[in-house]
Design a protein around this motif. Structure first.
Motif, short mmCIF file in Angstrom:
data_model
loop_
_atom_site.label_atom_id
_atom_site.label_comp_id
_atom_site.label_asym_id
_atom_site.label_seq_id
_atom_site.Cartn_x
_atom_site.Cartn_y
_atom_site.Cartn_z
N ARG A 45 45.83 120.96 -7.05
CA ARG A 45 45.72 121.01 -5.59
C ARG A 45 44.27 120.90 -5.15
O ARG A 45 43.38 121.50 -5.75
N LEU A 46 44.05 120.13 -4.09
CA LEU A 46 42.72 120.02 -3.51
C LEU A 46 42.42 121.30 -2.74
O LEU A 46 43.16 121.68 -1.82
N LEU A 47 41.33 122.00 -3.09
CA LEU A 47 40.98 123.27 -2.46
C LEU A 47 40.09 123.07 -1.24
O LEU A 47 40.26 123.76 -0.23
N TRP A 48 39.12 122.18 -1.31
CA TRP A 48 38.28 121.88 -0.15
C TRP A 48 37.54 120.57 -0.35
O TRP A 48 37.44 120.05 -1.46
N ARG A 49 37.02 120.10 0.77
CA ARG A 49 36.22 118.87 0.80
C ARG A 49 34.96 119.16 1.62
O ARG A 49 35.05 119.63 2.76
N PHE A 50 33.81 118.91 1.02
CA PHE A 50 32.53 119.13 1.69
C PHE A 50 31.83 117.79 1.87
O PHE A 50 31.75 116.99 0.93
N THR A 51 31.33 117.54 3.07
CA THR A 51 30.58 116.32 3.34
C THR A 51 29.13 116.68 3.55
O THR A 51 28.79 117.44 4.48
N GLY A 52 28.27 116.17 2.68
CA GLY A 52 26.87 116.52 2.71
C GLY A 52 26.05 115.66 3.66
O GLY A 52 26.56 114.75 4.32
N ALA A 53 24.74 115.95 3.68
CA ALA A 53 23.83 115.26 4.59
C ALA A 53 23.41 113.89 4.07
O ALA A 53 22.89 113.08 4.84
N GLY A 54 23.63 113.64 2.77
CA GLY A 54 23.24 112.36 2.20
C GLY A 54 24.11 112.02 1.02
O GLY A 54 24.91 112.85 0.55
N PRO A 55 23.99 110.80 0.47
CA PRO A 55 24.76 110.41 -0.71
C PRO A 55 24.52 111.37 -1.87
O PRO A 55 23.39 111.77 -2.13
N VAL A 56 25.59 111.72 -2.58
CA VAL A 56 25.54 112.72 -3.64
C VAL A 56 25.24 112.03 -4.98
O VAL A 56 25.89 111.05 -5.35
N SER A 57 24.26 112.60 -5.71
CA SER A 57 23.94 112.10 -7.05
C SER A 57 24.72 112.86 -8.12
O SER A 57 25.39 112.27 -8.97
N GLU A 58 24.59 114.20 -8.12
CA GLU A 58 25.24 115.05 -9.11
C GLU A 58 25.54 116.40 -8.49
O GLU A 58 24.98 116.76 -7.44
N VAL A 59 26.39 117.18 -9.17
CA VAL A 59 26.68 118.54 -8.76
C VAL A 59 26.67 119.45 -9.98
O VAL A 59 26.88 119.00 -11.11
N ALA A 60 26.39 120.73 -9.76
CA ALA A 60 26.45 121.75 -10.81
C ALA A 60 26.82 123.06 -10.16
O ALA A 60 26.74 123.21 -8.94
N VAL A 61 27.22 124.05 -10.99
CA VAL A 61 27.68 125.33 -10.46
C VAL A 61 26.74 126.43 -10.91
O VAL A 61 26.45 126.57 -12.10
N ALA A 62 26.25 127.21 -9.95
CA ALA A 62 25.41 128.38 -10.21
C ALA A 62 26.22 129.64 -9.94
O ALA A 62 27.07 129.67 -9.05
N CYS A 63 25.94 130.70 -10.73
CA CYS A 63 26.68 131.96 -10.59
C CYS A 63 25.70 133.11 -10.36
O CYS A 63 25.38 133.85 -11.30
N PRO A 64 25.20 133.28 -9.13
CA PRO A 64 24.28 134.38 -8.86
C PRO A 64 24.99 135.73 -9.01
O PRO A 64 26.20 135.83 -8.74
N PRO A 65 24.28 136.76 -9.44
CA PRO A 65 24.90 138.08 -9.55
C PRO A 65 25.26 138.62 -8.17
O PRO A 65 24.61 138.32 -7.18
N ARG A 66 26.31 139.41 -8.13
CA ARG A 66 26.75 140.12 -6.92
C ARG A 66 27.18 139.20 -5.79
O ARG A 66 27.15 139.56 -4.62
#
Length: 314
Positions: A45-66
């Motif tokens: 299932r598609l959870l969400w769609r985000f449209t950024g300010a410019g063309p996207v090169s790559e994505v990664a996931v960060a997990c900040p504490p708390r």
């Protein structure tokens, strides 16, 4: 499992896998424009769609504490942060308007802070930020002005968090993410005009880097010493995508060609190590239970495939 794009089923889906900070997986996709999608890997299932300010090169996931995970979105303007749960922007003007960012990586520093690092077009820099606060932690200078095209990060056996970046001339530089100090001498790779750089921490305290250039030259190095590992296999210019992961004790590379398929190779020897998978633009994630998730984009636009690989029973 096969995923199909919504609401535009003809859109190109380029997969990206990351960790959610609780042992689970985050499955994302990008394409040829400004959109990022998050999918439920269990249901498709598609959870969400985000449209950024410019063309996207790559994505990664960060997990900040708390707090929950954040998606770092590299664009031709900078890096945007997106709440991984809701798909809403976490605004910061400085991060979002710093330079063209070609690649992005995320990790956790020894003090527990999560970081975002981006490979920049100008001045040979890697920009670094605290993922939660957007506080600057860098930049990491490369001592030349060639654009940095790829960046990756990993935790070494001694606890050092390593950031490695490769410029368009195929030169790799490494830094201690906590101190911004260089690690070892620059690595002058066999390839030219690099396309991708990946890292892999393997069982037995072995840490490797692997890169793929625009001519299909695959090179591997020891991430600590910088020594080359094996010889460059002859892949040819049709090799365009690379990902790395561990299945049990085996380090694996997944290398896609134009139009597919995605080949499986042993990261040490470079030799074929299994049946190819359909699809292109692979992304891989080593799971806590020893299995491996592999995602590929469909050879036809609008599709994405997700596989779970497990160690064969004795």
């Amino acid at each position: 499992m096969t995923f199909r794009g919504e609401p535009d089923p003809g859109a190109l889906l380029v997969p990206a896998l990351g960790r959610d900070g609780r042992g689970g997986a985050v499955l994302l996709s990008t394409g040829a424009g400004c959109d990022v999608h998050r999918w439920d890997p269990a249901t498709g299932r598609l959870l969400w769609r985000f449209t950024g300010a410019g063309p996207v090169s790559e994505v990664a996931v960060a997990c900040p504490p708390r707090r929950g995970p954040l998606v770092a979105v590299a664009t031709d303007l900078g890096v945007e942060r997106v709440d991984a749960a809701t798909g809403t922007a976490v605004p910061d003007e400085e991060m979002g308007d710093v330079d063209t960012i070609w690649d992005v990586t995320c990790g956790v520093l020894p003090d527990g802070r999560a970081f975002i690092a981006g490979a920049a077009q100008c001045e040979g820099l890697v920009h670094c930020w605290d993922a939660a606060t957007a506080e600057r932690l860098g930049p990491l200078p490369a001592n030349d002005d060639r654009p940095v095209k790829a960046v990756t990060s990993m935790t070494l056996p001694d606890g050092t968090v390593l950031i490695a970046a490769e410029n368009e001339a195929g030169v790799i530089r490494r830094w201690d993410a906590a101190t911004s100090e260089p690690v070892g001498a620059p690595i002058h790779g066999a390839g030219e005009y690099t396309m991708r750089l990946v890292s892999l921490a393997m069982p037995g305290n072995r840490s490797l880097l692997a890169s793929l250039d625009m001519n299909g030259t695959l090179s591997r190095w020891d991430a600590i010493t910088g020594e080359q590992v094996g010889g460059p296999p002859e892949l040819g210019p049709d090799a365009v995508g690379i990902a790395a992961g561990c299945l049990g004790d085996t380090g694996m590379l997944f290398i896609s060609t134009v139009g597919g398929p995605t080949e499986v190779r042993d990261i040490i020897s470079g030799a074929p190590a299994g049946t190819p998978f359909p699809g292109v633009n692979p992304s891989a994630l080593t799971c806590p239970d020893g299995s491996l998730l592999l995602a590929t984009g469909g050879a036809r636009t609008g599709e994405m495939h997700l596989y779970r690989l497990t160690v064969p029973a004795d």
